[in-house]
Scaffold this active site. Structure first.
Site, mmCIF file in Angstrom:
data_model
loop_
_atom_site.group_PDB
_atom_site.id
_atom_site.type_symbol
_atom_site.label_atom_id
_atom_site.label_comp_id
_atom_site.label_asym_id
_atom_site.label_seq_id
_atom_site.Cartn_x
_atom_site.Cartn_y
_atom_site.Cartn_z
ATOM 1 N N GLY A 11 -39.406 29.556 46.780
ATOM 2 C CA GLY A 11 -40.292 30.659 46.229
ATOM 3 C C GLY A 11 -39.720 31.851 46.652
ATOM 4 O O GLY A 11 -40.399 32.836 46.981
ATOM 5 N N SER A 12 -38.307 32.089 46.813
ATOM 6 C CA SER A 12 -37.837 33.407 47.022
ATOM 7 C C SER A 12 -37.698 34.541 46.169
ATOM 8 O O SER A 12 -38.126 35.530 46.139
ATOM 9 C CB SER A 12 -36.299 33.113 47.518
ATOM 10 O OG SER A 12 -35.435 32.930 46.506
ATOM 11 N N ASN A 13 -37.921 33.948 44.961
ATOM 12 C CA ASN A 13 -38.090 34.805 43.843
ATOM 13 C C ASN A 13 -39.423 35.287 43.597
ATOM 14 O O ASN A 13 -39.906 36.280 43.386
ATOM 15 C CB ASN A 13 -37.700 34.368 42.336
ATOM 16 C CG ASN A 13 -36.100 34.334 42.178
ATOM 17 O OD1 ASN A 13 -35.596 35.577 41.910
ATOM 18 N ND2 ASN A 13 -35.348 33.354 42.144
ATOM 19 N N ARG A 64 -48.104 14.215 30.791
ATOM 20 C CA ARG A 64 -47.347 15.865 30.783
ATOM 21 C C ARG A 64 -48.885 16.658 30.212
ATOM 22 O O ARG A 64 -48.968 17.828 30.723
ATOM 23 C CB ARG A 64 -46.140 15.922 30.263
ATOM 24 C CG ARG A 64 -45.637 17.259 30.031
ATOM 25 C CD ARG A 64 -44.349 17.292 29.407
ATOM 26 N NE ARG A 64 -43.282 16.065 30.002
ATOM 27 C CZ ARG A 64 -42.590 16.600 31.237
ATOM 28 N NH1 ARG A 64 -42.753 17.807 31.631
ATOM 29 N NH2 ARG A 64 -41.839 15.595 31.525
ATOM 30 N N ARG A 90 -40.412 22.194 35.932
ATOM 31 C CA ARG A 90 -41.015 21.124 35.170
ATOM 32 C C ARG A 90 -41.052 21.513 33.806
ATOM 33 O O ARG A 90 -41.527 22.751 33.591
ATOM 34 C CB ARG A 90 -42.545 20.722 35.693
ATOM 35 C CG ARG A 90 -43.112 19.643 35.106
ATOM 36 C CD ARG A 90 -44.332 19.309 35.915
ATOM 37 N NE ARG A 90 -45.217 18.357 35.022
ATOM 38 C CZ ARG A 90 -44.749 17.279 34.814
ATOM 39 N NH1 ARG A 90 -43.751 16.599 35.616
ATOM 40 N NH2 ARG A 90 -45.638 16.276 34.111
ATOM 41 N N ILE A 91 -40.933 20.654 32.961
ATOM 42 C CA ILE A 91 -41.025 21.071 31.507
ATOM 43 C C ILE A 91 -42.201 20.999 31.073
ATOM 44 O O ILE A 91 -42.836 20.089 31.277
ATOM 45 C CB ILE A 91 -39.963 20.211 30.687
ATOM 46 C CG1 ILE A 91 -38.407 20.583 31.089
ATOM 47 C CG2 ILE A 91 -39.671 20.343 29.216
ATOM 48 C CD1 ILE A 91 -37.279 19.521 30.758
ATOM 49 N N ASN A 106 -39.342 33.563 32.535
ATOM 50 C CA ASN A 106 -38.499 32.626 33.454
ATOM 51 C C ASN A 106 -37.321 33.275 33.867
ATOM 52 O O ASN A 106 -36.858 34.361 33.251
ATOM 53 C CB ASN A 106 -38.082 31.283 32.603
ATOM 54 C CG ASN A 106 -37.451 30.443 33.619
ATOM 55 O OD1 ASN A 106 -37.760 30.350 34.771
ATOM 56 N ND2 ASN A 106 -36.440 29.986 33.225
ATOM 57 N N HIS A 108 -33.584 32.328 35.154
ATOM 58 C CA HIS A 108 -32.491 31.362 34.947
ATOM 59 C C HIS A 108 -31.138 31.776 35.781
ATOM 60 O O HIS A 108 -30.884 32.908 35.161
ATOM 61 C CB HIS A 108 -32.249 31.002 33.568
ATOM 62 C CG HIS A 108 -31.347 29.713 33.292
ATOM 63 N ND1 HIS A 108 -31.990 28.694 33.731
ATOM 64 C CD2 HIS A 108 -30.163 29.671 33.109
ATOM 65 C CE1 HIS A 108 -30.737 27.739 33.666
ATOM 66 N NE2 HIS A 108 -29.582 28.527 33.116
ATOM 67 N N GLU A 173 -30.906 38.000 41.684
ATOM 68 C CA GLU A 173 -32.206 37.598 41.093
ATOM 69 C C GLU A 173 -33.309 38.498 41.615
ATOM 70 O O GLU A 173 -34.355 38.721 41.023
ATOM 71 C CB GLU A 173 -32.473 36.144 41.458
ATOM 72 C CG GLU A 173 -31.299 35.053 40.512
ATOM 73 C CD GLU A 173 -31.681 33.627 40.785
ATOM 74 O OE1 GLU A 173 -32.937 33.390 40.745
ATOM 75 O OE2 GLU A 173 -30.781 32.854 40.989
#
Ligand code: GRF
Length: 203
Positions: A11-13, A64, A90-91, A106, A108, A173
């Site tokens: 969780g650094s972002n 899911r 997780r998708i 998101n 990436h 980021e």
């Protein structure tokens, strides 16, 4: 703008978003941090910052779709306007993505549309690119596709390995994600069909 951050790990972002949102002039507030992994280190970081946290262990759901429905219900109950994925590994089912279309972003670790999926730094080294970076984008059903909000580039330097590259990009980021969130939450960036437009741009 009421924001939920979804994480799976350190969780650094997430921490960079929380730190930015503490500033009074920041146009969004982080009201929830949720993880699909109860052991995610970021949950403790968020709790220490006074943010409500939620652990929904995906392994305890029969499917899911069942996990996604539970998460959706929690986000609705918390009156969330915008979901930020930050190392959420997780998708989602198509239904969840559809429900949050235009309201989920998101980060990436590559310059999309290059190097989708995992091991992006290894992919970049194998391709021999001299620039690499990170992208904040809206989430669409196709993995690591979706309208691009912001990008930052770094050089690939002689002798770099994946770890060195990851560390150089992570610094960017942490700068890029809060900036992109502020653009969206303030209305300075917005979705227009399959593009992100800025300011008064109507193209
Ligand atoms: C980041 O590199 C992010 O771009 C990727 O996963 C990593 C998560 O790191 N999707 P952290 O949990 O935010 O520290």
């Amino acid at each position: 703008t009421r924001v939920a951050i979804l994480i799976s790990g350190r969780g650094s972002n997430m921490a960079s978003l929380i730190a930015a949102a503490v500033e009074p002039e920041f146009p969004a507030e982080i009201v929830l941090v949720a993880s699909n992994r109860p052991e995610a280190g970021g949950l403790a970081t968020a709790a220490a910052a006074g943010i409500p946290t939620l652990a929904l262990d995906h392994k305890t759901y029969p499917s899911r779709a069942a996990f996604d429905e539970a998460l959706h219900a929690e986000l609705v109950a918390a009156d969330i306007d915008l979901v930020c994925l930050a190392g959420f590994m997780r998708i989602f089912s198509a239904g969840f993505v559809e429900a949050w279309a235009g309201r989920m972003i998101n980060i990436h670790p590559s310059l999309l549309p290059l190097f989708k999926g995992v091991h992006t730094h290894e992919q970049a080294l194998a391709a021999g690119v001299r620039l690499h970076g990170c992208t904040v984008h809206y989430v669409v059903p196709e993995l690591d596709a979706g309208p691009i909000v912001a990008q930052a580039a770094v050089p690939v330097l002689p002798g770099d390995d994946a770890d060195a590259l990851a560390a150089r990009i992570l610094v960017q980021e942490h700068r890029l994600y809060p900036a992109a969130l502020a653009l969206i939450a303030s209305g300075r960036a917005r979705l227009n069909g399959d593009r992100v437009v800025f300011g008064n741009d109507v193209s």
